[in-house]
Design an enzyme around this catalytic site. Structure first.
Site, PDB file in Angstrom:
ATOM      1  N   GLY A   1       0.845  -1.185   0.000  1.00  0.00           N
ATOM      2  CA  GLY A   1       0.000   0.000   0.000  1.00  0.00           C
ATOM      3  C   GLY A   1       0.877   1.230   0.000  1.00  0.00           C
ATOM      4  O   GLY A   1       2.109   1.121  -0.062  1.00  0.00           O
TER       5      GLY A   1
ATOM      6  N   GLY B   1       3.378   1.228   3.022  1.00  0.00           N
ATOM      7  CA  GLY B   1       4.452   0.268   3.174  1.00  0.00           C
ATOM      8  C   GLY B   1       4.129  -1.069   2.532  1.00  0.00           C
ATOM      9  O   GLY B   1       3.104  -1.230   1.871  1.00  0.00           O
TER      10      GLY B   1
ATOM     11  N   VAL C   1       3.783  -5.327   3.046  1.00  0.00           N
ATOM     12  CA  VAL C   1       3.511  -6.340   4.067  1.00  0.00           C
ATOM     13  C   VAL C   1       4.149  -7.668   3.664  1.00  0.00           C
ATOM     14  O   VAL C   1       4.020  -8.095   2.520  1.00  0.00           O
ATOM     15  CB  VAL C   1       1.991  -6.533   4.257  1.00  0.00           C
ATOM     16  CG1 VAL C   1       1.719  -7.454   5.440  1.00  0.00           C
ATOM     17  CG2 VAL C   1       1.299  -5.193   4.455  1.00  0.00           C
TER      18      VAL C   1
ATOM     19  N   LYS D   1       4.441  -5.533   8.549  1.00  0.00           N
ATOM     20  CA  LYS D   1       4.345  -4.388   7.642  1.00  0.00           C
ATOM     21  C   LYS D   1       5.541  -3.484   7.871  1.00  0.00           C
ATOM     22  O   LYS D   1       5.772  -3.009   8.975  1.00  0.00           O
ATOM     23  CB  LYS D   1       3.048  -3.639   7.936  1.00  0.00           C
ATOM     24  CG  LYS D   1       2.784  -2.466   7.029  1.00  0.00           C
ATOM     25  CD  LYS D   1       1.364  -2.007   7.294  1.00  0.00           C
ATOM     26  CE  LYS D   1       1.006  -0.697   6.668  1.00  0.00           C
ATOM     27  NZ  LYS D   1      -0.346  -0.294   7.088  1.00  0.00           N
TER      28      LYS D   1
ATOM     29  N   ASP E   1     -10.473   5.282   6.466  1.00  0.00           N
ATOM     30  CA  ASP E   1     -10.100   4.568   5.245  1.00  0.00           C
ATOM     31  C   ASP E   1     -10.721   3.172   5.208  1.00  0.00           C
ATOM     32  O   ASP E   1     -10.051   2.181   4.984  1.00  0.00           O
ATOM     33  CB  ASP E   1      -8.572   4.494   5.129  1.00  0.00           C
ATOM     34  CG  ASP E   1      -8.125   4.270   3.679  1.00  0.00           C
ATOM     35  OD1 ASP E   1      -8.956   4.448   2.759  1.00  0.00           O
ATOM     36  OD2 ASP E   1      -6.960   3.910   3.472  1.00  0.00           O
TER      37      ASP E   1
END
Ligand SMILES: *[C@@H]1O[C@H](CO)[C@@H](O)[C@H](O)[C@H]1NC(C)=O
Ligand SMILES: *[C@@H]1O[C@H](CO)[C@@H](O)[C@H](O)[C@H]1NC(C)=O
Ligand SMILES: *[C@@H]1O[C@H](CO)[C@@H](O)[C@H](O)[C@H]1NC(C)=O
Ligand SMILES: *[C@@H]1O[C@H](CO)[C@@H](O)[C@H](O)[C@H]1NC(C)=O
Ligand SMILES: *[C@@H]1O[C@H](CO)[C@@H](O)[C@H](O)[C@H]1NC(C)=O
Ligand SMILES: *[C@@H]1O[C@H](CO)[C@@H](O)[C@H](O)[C@H]1NC(C)=O
Ligand SMILES: *[C@@H]1O[C@H](CO)[C@@H](O)[C@H](O)[C@H]1NC(C)=O
Length: 630
Positions: free
Chosen positions: A391, A394, A396, A410, A502
């Site tokens: 994302g 960062g 994962v 992450k 979000d």
């Protein structure tokens, strides 16, 4: 007869403020040397001394202490410039340079500490009667002052301000930074924190209470605390107390001691002993970390606190309990060689404790969780090999921890500290909550520039991935919709909550049982319950397709923004269509409205919008419930 007379007179001279070589002021271009015991500043009335203070063998710190006769190496130190970098007993100096910079140099000469001040005009360093050491220019303007940089002690009228903290000493005789801190937390509450080598956790106010239950207010973000010389302490989170000897004008200091307790001390005169006139913790065993890891704390009022090692462990350092105990055996990761030992009558901090009364499915974790080292996580992910998600914040990776637990790790992109805000938000929100529909965080790593978060691994990936494949049947979709709602609208269940900001299928992860877990709180924002509104959010937060119209229309941002995003997720679950990808140039909402209009009864409406991948296999009553239809 002259000799005994001299011996008697000496202490009077030493403690006299009128000693010829000691003054309260250091002027530009001059310095104090570690080699000359008379090179000290003494405040005008003689209450405080500033100078080189011995902290070990041939090790000195520039410090301020209560000017006491015969205190030798055991004076009451209230401030230190270089507590973690002592200087040599030879050639070290504190110098007020012509440039206006105040610097402390070691023998080498290396600058170990500096105020980084600049002044073209005249400046001088002045030790005030309050205990404040101030660098001032001729106009009296303060360029730097020790009161702005507290060590472990606050003096009367000294402000503990935003972003400042008191940090305990390492031990009774070691003045370097220890493990306990008094600070204002992100939610404006004044707290005591154990910040040890492996774990960190809050122990005051009682972590089992919500802020308001502990009498604290989260509303005032000025984050200041101070006390006066009468013994009245007050803090902007509405915490206040009066000392037991309130009203007397005597010497006072508030110190976070090396044992983790915060105490207000007072004494009438410098000849007297300090007495405790208030303390934060009445039960010393409730101070986290004071006996160190792998140990048991036992408190008997008559004899005080007693630390002991768990069976099979021994003290790591026989002079220092805060380092705790270490195993006398070699710990192996292999479960076949490991067994459990039952301990009775002990309370273990670091696990969740259901506080019962309020808060269904919601528990506040009493402590911090684990702090991992970078090396550990690198090993767990075999050098960050298996990427499982990506994302803006960062990447994962899948990892296997030493105890065989499978983790999602992450690694945040933290260039120029851009990710710092997201990291803090995530640790503060997820780290403090445990809910069956929230992603479970096991710990974090903050080492240099590295910022990593460690979560439980979710077998079935994200809702987004699974919606696009063909296998989420109606039953699963319905339970995912309900579970997500429980996590998104916790505000009904607890007093303080956050806006997630979000909510989207990419952030809803599915466990082995297809139970949804809401993740990624990096954009979240604390919400005050009463106002239900956040004012100064500088930028639009969220993801296109799920962003509430309030952002675009510049309307007040309230908890409803998450409701909007959740609504979009719900429509996506029902229709199988993504508001980003699948509906060309048309918002999912208007597409649904159009389809509904085309139909003339409710069954037909549902048929028109339901995901064709379900092949008509869905429960009409449940679908009506989800859509809020009668
Ligand atoms: C004080 O503690 C620090 C941190 O544990 C250690 O590095 C230092 O050597 C100690 N100083 C003395 C004088 O023992
Ligand atoms: C220093 O002073 C404290 C408090 O008065 C006392 O408990 C301690 O024993 C003293 N330490 C030494 C080394 O004299
Ligand atoms: C204590 O200090 C607070 C804040 O300065 C003040 O509001 C309060 O009136 C003081 N209390 C007393 C009894 O002086
Ligand atoms: C916040 O706290 C400060 C310091 O205690 C106080 O001066 C101020 O009035 C408080 N503000 C509000 C809005 O209560
Ligand atoms: C602060 O405390 C006082 C009395 O202790 C109480 O009347 C007041 O409502 C509190 N303020 C807040 C904002 O909680
Ligand atoms: C633990 O391991 C070390 C090094 O492998 C070994 O020297 C030591 O004897 C072991 N201790 C025990 C109690 O097995
Ligand atoms: C859900 O998505 C994950 C990750 O892509 C996948 O491994 C899993 O098989 C999917 N489950 C279903 C039922 O499609």
């Amino acid at each position: 007869m002259a000799i005994p007379f001299l011996v008697l007179a000496l202490p009077l001279i030493l403690s006299s403020p009128f000693l010829s070589s000691a003054s309260d002021t250091l002027s530009k271009g001059s310095s104090l040397s570690v080699e000359n015991a008379n090179d000290v500043l003494i405040s005008p009335s003689g209450t405080f001394t500033a100078g080189f203070f011995p902290v070990g063998k041939n090790a000195y710190c520039f410090a301020i202490w209560f000017n006491e006769p015969f205190c030798n190496n055991n004076c009451t130190v209230v401030w230190m410039a270089n507590r973690d970098h002592p200087v040599n007993g030879k050639r070290s100096e504190l110098s007020l340079l012509k440039s206006g910079n105040l610097i402390l140099t070691d023998a080498d000469p290396v600058t170990v500490w500096a105020t980084d001040t600049v002044s073209e005009t005249s400046v001088h360093l002045h030790l005030q009667d309050s205990g404040n050491l101030a660098l001032q220019n001729l106009e009296g303007e303060v360029l730097w002052q020790s009161f702005d940089f507290p060590a472990d002690t606050l003096l009367p009228l000294q402000l503990l301000a935003k972003d400042k903290q008191l940090v305990s000493s390492r031990s009774q005789s070691n003045y370097s930074s220890g493990f306990f801190k008094l600070y204002f937390d992100n939610d404006n509450v004044l707290r005591l924190l154990y910040d040890g080598p492996d774990t960190s956790s809050i122990y005051w106010p009682d972590p089992e209470l919500l802020s308001w239950e502990a009498g604290r207010s989260t509303y005032n973000n000025s984050r200041t605390a101070s006390f006066d010389s009468l013994g009245n302490f007050s803090s902007s989170d509405n915490f206040s107390f009066m000392s037991a000897d309130y009203g007397m004008t005597i010497q006072r200091r508030l110190t976070i001691d090396f044992d983790g307790n915060l105490r207000l001390y007072s004494r009438e005169d410098r000849k007297d002993k300090w007495t405790v006139s208030w303390q934060a913790m009445s039960e010393p065993c409730k101070i986290h970390g004071s006996c160190g890891p792998n140990s048991i704390c036992n408190y008997v009022p008559s004899s005080g606190r007693k630390c002991s090692c768990l069976q099979g462990f021994k003290m790591k350092d026989v002079t220092d309990w805060s380092l705790g105990c270490e195993p006398e055996f070699n710990l192996s990761c292999s479960t076949s060689e490991t067994t459990y030992l039952r301990l009775t009558h002990v309370e273990f901090y670091g696990t969740h404790q259901d506080t019962g009364a309020v808060k269904p499915g919601y528990l506040q974790i009493a402590t911090g969780f684990r702090k991992f080292t970078y090396a550990e996580l690198k090993k767990a992910t075999r050098g960050f090999r298996e990427e499982i998600g990506r994302g803006a914040g960062g990447i994962v990776y899948k990892g296997i921890l030493c105890d065989h637990r499978v983790a999602a790790i992450k690694r945040l992109i933290n260039e120029a500290n851009q990710g710092e805000e997201e990291f803090q938000a995530e640790v503060n929100v997820i780290g403090k909550l445990n809910h069956m529909n929230l992603i479970e965080m096991w710990g974090y790593c903050a080492e240099g520039k590295q910022r990593l978060l460690v979560y439980k691994y979710m077998e079935h990936g994200s809702l987004a991935e699974n919606l696009s494949s063909n296998t989420l049947d109606w039953e699963k979709r319905f339970s995912i919709a309900l579970g997500t709602a429980k996590a998104c609208f916790l505000c009904n269940e607890c007093l303080e909550w956050v806006l997630h900001c979000d909510v989207k299928p990419q952030n809803i992860l599915l466990d082995y049982d297809y139970q949804p877990k809401v993740s990624d709180f990096g954009l979240s924002h604390p919400l005050k319950r009463d106002s239900h509104e956040i004012s100064r959010l500088s930028r639009i937060r969220g993801t296109r397709g799920y962003i509430a119209p309030e952002w675009v229309l510049n309307l007040p941002i309230t908890s409803k923004i998450d409701v909007y995003s959740y609504g979009m997720v719900l429509l996506e679950i029902v229709t199988g269509k993504s508001p980003i990808a699948d509906i060309e140039d048309r918002r999912l909402v208007s597409w649904v409205k159009e389809k509904i209009k085309e139909a003339n009864d409710m069954d037909l409406m549902m048929e028109k919008i339901v995901d064709p991948k379900l092949a008509g296999k869905y429960d009409k009553t449940q679908m009506k419930f989800l859509l809020g239809w009668p």
